[in-house]
Design a protein around this motif. Structure first.
Motif, PDB file in Angstrom:
ATOM      1  N   ARG A  71      -5.898   4.565  13.517  1.00 48.00           N
ATOM      2  CA  ARG A  71      -5.573   5.802  14.488  1.00 48.00           C
ATOM      3  C   ARG A  71      -5.422   5.270  15.830  1.00 48.00           C
ATOM      4  NH1 ARG A  71      -9.523   7.935  10.933  1.00 48.00           N
ATOM      5  NH2 ARG A  71      -8.919   9.421   9.641  1.00 48.00           N
ATOM      6  N   LEU A  72      -4.523   5.872  16.412  1.00 49.82           N
ATOM      7  CA  LEU A  72      -4.310   5.603  17.898  1.00 49.82           C
ATOM      8  C   LEU A  72      -4.818   6.747  18.673  1.00 49.82           C
ATOM      9  CD1 LEU A  72      -2.537   3.532  19.280  1.00 49.82           C
ATOM     10  CD2 LEU A  72      -0.848   5.358  19.689  1.00 49.82           C
ATOM     11  N   LYS A  73      -5.925   6.128  19.635  1.00 52.69           N
ATOM     12  CA  LYS A  73      -6.670   6.867  20.276  1.00 52.69           C
ATOM     13  C   LYS A  73      -6.262   6.586  21.791  1.00 52.69           C
ATOM     14  CE  LYS A  73      -9.565   7.930  17.286  1.00 52.69           C
ATOM     15  NZ  LYS A  73      -9.647   9.386  16.758  1.00 52.69           N
ATOM     16  N   GLU A  74      -6.677   7.425  22.781  1.00 48.47           N
ATOM     17  CA  GLU A  74      -5.877   7.378  23.865  1.00 48.47           C
ATOM     18  C   GLU A  74      -5.917   5.948  24.508  1.00 48.47           C
ATOM     19  OE1 GLU A  74      -6.079  10.302  26.342  1.00 48.47           O
ATOM     20  OE2 GLU A  74      -5.937   9.514  28.415  1.00 48.47           O
ATOM     21  N   GLU A  75      -7.111   5.109  24.374  1.00 42.65           N
ATOM     22  CA  GLU A  75      -7.223   3.755  24.969  1.00 42.65           C
ATOM     23  C   GLU A  75      -7.303   2.713  23.737  1.00 42.65           C
ATOM     24  OE1 GLU A  75     -10.900   4.162  26.994  1.00 42.65           O
ATOM     25  OE2 GLU A  75      -9.838   4.356  28.889  1.00 42.65           O
ATOM     26  N   PHE A 111       0.817  -1.068  -0.062  1.00 47.86           N
ATOM     27  CA  PHE A 111       0.023  -0.173  -0.144  1.00 47.86           C
ATOM     28  C   PHE A 111       0.912   1.380   0.048  1.00 47.86           C
ATOM     29  CE2 PHE A 111      -4.593  -1.114   1.240  1.00 47.86           C
ATOM     30  CZ  PHE A 111      -4.273  -2.747   1.141  1.00 47.86           C
ATOM     31  N   GLN A 112       0.432   2.249  -0.556  1.00 49.54           N
ATOM     32  CA  GLN A 112       0.844   3.623  -0.455  1.00 49.54           C
ATOM     33  C   GLN A 112       0.432   3.995   0.950  1.00 49.54           C
ATOM     34  OE1 GLN A 112       1.868   5.837  -3.212  1.00 49.54           O
ATOM     35  NE2 GLN A 112       2.307   3.805  -4.310  1.00 49.54           N
ATOM     36  N   TYR A 113       1.194   5.319   1.424  1.00 46.45           N
ATOM     37  CA  TYR A 113       0.875   5.367   2.546  1.00 46.45           C
ATOM     38  C   TYR A 113       1.208   6.901   2.921  1.00 46.45           C
ATOM     39  CZ  TYR A 113       5.821   5.148   3.113  1.00 46.45           C
ATOM     40  OH  TYR A 113       7.209   5.244   2.999  1.00 46.45           O
ATOM     41  N   GLU A 114       0.297   7.471   4.035  1.00 45.14           N
ATOM     42  CA  GLU A 114       0.664   8.776   4.423  1.00 45.14           C
ATOM     43  C   GLU A 114       0.409   9.169   5.871  1.00 45.14           C
ATOM     44  OE1 GLU A 114      -2.590  12.056   3.596  1.00 45.14           O
ATOM     45  OE2 GLU A 114      -3.499  10.288   2.586  1.00 45.14           O
ATOM     46  N   GLN A 115       1.462   9.719   6.589  1.00 50.84           N
ATOM     47  CA  GLN A 115       1.122   9.937   8.023  1.00 50.84           C
ATOM     48  C   GLN A 115       0.140  10.854   8.455  1.00 50.84           C
ATOM     49  OE1 GLN A 115       4.947   9.419   9.668  1.00 50.84           O
ATOM     50  NE2 GLN A 115       4.484  10.862  11.374  1.00 50.84           N
ATOM     51  N   LEU A 116      -0.760  10.638   9.368  1.00 57.17           N
ATOM     52  CA  LEU A 116      -1.687  11.309   9.854  1.00 57.17           C
ATOM     53  C   LEU A 116      -1.314  11.921  11.105  1.00 57.17           C
ATOM     54  CD1 LEU A 116      -4.774   8.898   9.440  1.00 57.17           C
ATOM     55  CD2 LEU A 116      -3.903  10.751   7.837  1.00 57.17           C
ATOM     56  N   GLU A 117      -2.018  12.763  11.687  1.00 57.43           N
ATOM     57  CA  GLU A 117      -1.694  13.480  13.144  1.00 57.43           C
ATOM     58  C   GLU A 117      -1.583  12.419  14.010  1.00 57.43           C
ATOM     59  OE1 GLU A 117      -3.598  16.836  15.506  1.00 57.43           O
ATOM     60  OE2 GLU A 117      -3.386  17.277  13.505  1.00 57.43           O
ATOM     61  N   ASP A 118      -2.792  11.645  14.061  1.00 52.79           N
ATOM     62  CA  ASP A 118      -2.804  10.403  15.097  1.00 52.79           C
ATOM     63  C   ASP A 118      -2.724   9.025  14.579  1.00 52.79           C
ATOM     64  OD1 ASP A 118      -5.057  10.580  13.705  1.00 52.79           O
ATOM     65  OD2 ASP A 118      -6.359  10.742  15.363  1.00 52.79           O
ATOM     66  N   GLY A 119      -2.086   8.890  13.261  1.00 53.42           N
ATOM     67  CA  GLY A 119      -2.175   7.401  12.756  1.00 53.42           C
ATOM     68  C   GLY A 119      -1.492   7.434  11.301  1.00 53.42           C
ATOM     69  N   ILE A 120      -1.947   6.561  10.728  1.00 55.37           N
ATOM     70  CA  ILE A 120      -1.380   6.196   9.243  1.00 55.37           C
ATOM     71  C   ILE A 120      -2.591   6.031   8.480  1.00 55.37           C
ATOM     72  CG2 ILE A 120       0.384   4.976   7.812  1.00 55.37           C
ATOM     73  CD1 ILE A 120       1.753   5.278  10.054  1.00 55.37           C
ATOM     74  N   ARG A 121      -2.519   6.335   7.083  1.00 54.01           N
ATOM     75  CA  ARG A 121      -3.548   5.895   6.045  1.00 54.01           C
ATOM     76  C   ARG A 121      -2.820   5.189   5.100  1.00 54.01           C
ATOM     77  NH1 ARG A 121      -6.450  10.747   4.612  1.00 54.01           N
ATOM     78  NH2 ARG A 121      -7.806  10.071   6.421  1.00 54.01           N
TER      79      ARG A 121
END
Ligand code: GLA
Length: 338
Positions: free
Chosen positions: A146-150, A113-123
């Motif tokens: 996306r990584l959430k607090e929990e 896959f292609q990828y791009e970094q997000l503020e809270d994860g990866i797409r």
């Protein structure tokens, strides 16, 4: 604080990423969007990897376990490896006896896959060409972790330029003891009154079973091992649990709890089913993280999806994605300690 970073890039384009905060650390890759590791703390604050995964993720090409993999185009089995849509018959690979399983011989679990970094994860992004693995339509796919607090949230977005069928899932096997014990003493609760029955090839056959009074009743917590060996036709067909639960609520549909470590996992999904698979035929695969193959019941997979074999079962199959229509689903895995 969430930290997202690339930790490795190989010459063949396979990249590895780490997403972490104070509670959780997740390792993922653009090869088949595998989730490779999830580290969480136990009651004593001790970190362990609670996910089963490959020693070498490239082994996914020759392995039938789908550990941590993105599964598509269509998760689970399609009876007789064919289906009809708009009067056309589409022939698929029969890669599980006479049936088609998890997207075919080279499903999305094996694609780069292609990828791009997000503020809270990866797409991750991928264009699946028309007739890939026999499925019609070019599908433009986005998978965001996306990584959430929990916990970890997985979002799937797709659009096709022709009518097609789609049932995307991730296939994570959990062991909340961090691999210390098998999953027999994990407690499971499922907000579901019914399961989809399977035939002797584990293919959903269009029958549904009320869980009340059966070993499939997890409406209250039960240990996975408590009734897994009961003499029930559905348990016999699958060699344990390998069934889709028709979830009845919109949040927290599955909870897995390991009393020893205190780790608790809660699954929420926008999708109508969660497949519970107790790794009944996991043994004999490629090497896992500890340098040897896993054994049966080393983990339990909880996979949110549409009804398996939907195209042959449902009057209005929810797996049909019409040309130009948006496919959107979100599944999240929340980790706590009790
Ligand atoms: C799903 C299926 C199982 C098995 C695994 C992969 O959970 O329901 O029968 O094929 O995937 O090994």
């Amino acid at each position: 604080m969430t930290e997202i970073k690339q930790i490795e890039e190989k010459e063949n384009g396979i990249c590895f990423f780490e997403m972490k905060n104070d509670n959780i650390r997740v390792i993922t890759t653009n090869l088949g969007c595998h989730i490779l590791s999830i580290f969480t703390k136990d009651r004593a604050g001790q970190e362990a990897d609670i996910l089963l995964g490959f020693e070498n993720v490239e082994d996914c090409e020759k392995d039938g376990s789908y550990m941590g993999a993105l599964v598509g185009r269509v998760a689970n089995r399609i009876a007789d490896a064919k289906f009809q849509l708009n009067g056309e018959t589409y022939e698929l690979a029969a890669n599980n006896g006479k049936n088609h399983l998890h997207g075919g011989l080279h499903g999305w679990n094996q694609k780069l896959f292609q990828y791009e970094q997000l503020e809270d994860g990866i797409r991750f992004c991928y264009v699946s060409p028309d007739m890939e693995e026999g499925y019609p339509g070019s599908v433009f796919l986005k998978v965001s972790y996306r990584l959430k607090e929990e916990g970890l949230e997985m979002e799937y977005e797709a659009v096709s330029d022709q009518d097609t069928i789609l049932n995307i899932t991730n296939h994570p096997y959990f062991n909340l003891s961090g691999g210390q014990d098998k999953i027999y003493h994990h407690q499971l609760r499922m907000k579901a009154d019914q399961i989809a029955c399977v035939d002797e090839n584990c293919c959903a056959n269009g029958e549904f079973l009320d869980v009340a009074g059966t070993p499939f009743d997890f409406r209250d917590f039960h240990e996975i091992g408590e009734r897994i060996h009961e003499d029930h036709e559905q348990i016999r067909h699958a060699g344990g649990y390998d069934h889709s639960y028709l979830v009845s609520e919109t949040l927290d549909q599955a909870v897995l709890y390991d009393p020893k470590s205190g780790r608790k996992l809660t699954v929420s999904t926008t999708l109508p089913c969660i497949q519970v698979y107790t790794a009944n035929f996991l043994a004999g695969g490629c090497n896992g993280k500890h340098g040897k193959p896993y054994e049966n019941r080393d983990g339990v997979a909880l996979e949110a999806q549409f009804l398996p074999n939907s195209i042959h079962i449902e009057k209005e199959p929810r797996v049909i994605l019409r040309k130009g229509e948006q496919y959107h689903a979100v599944t999240s895995y929340r980790f706590e300690v009790e």
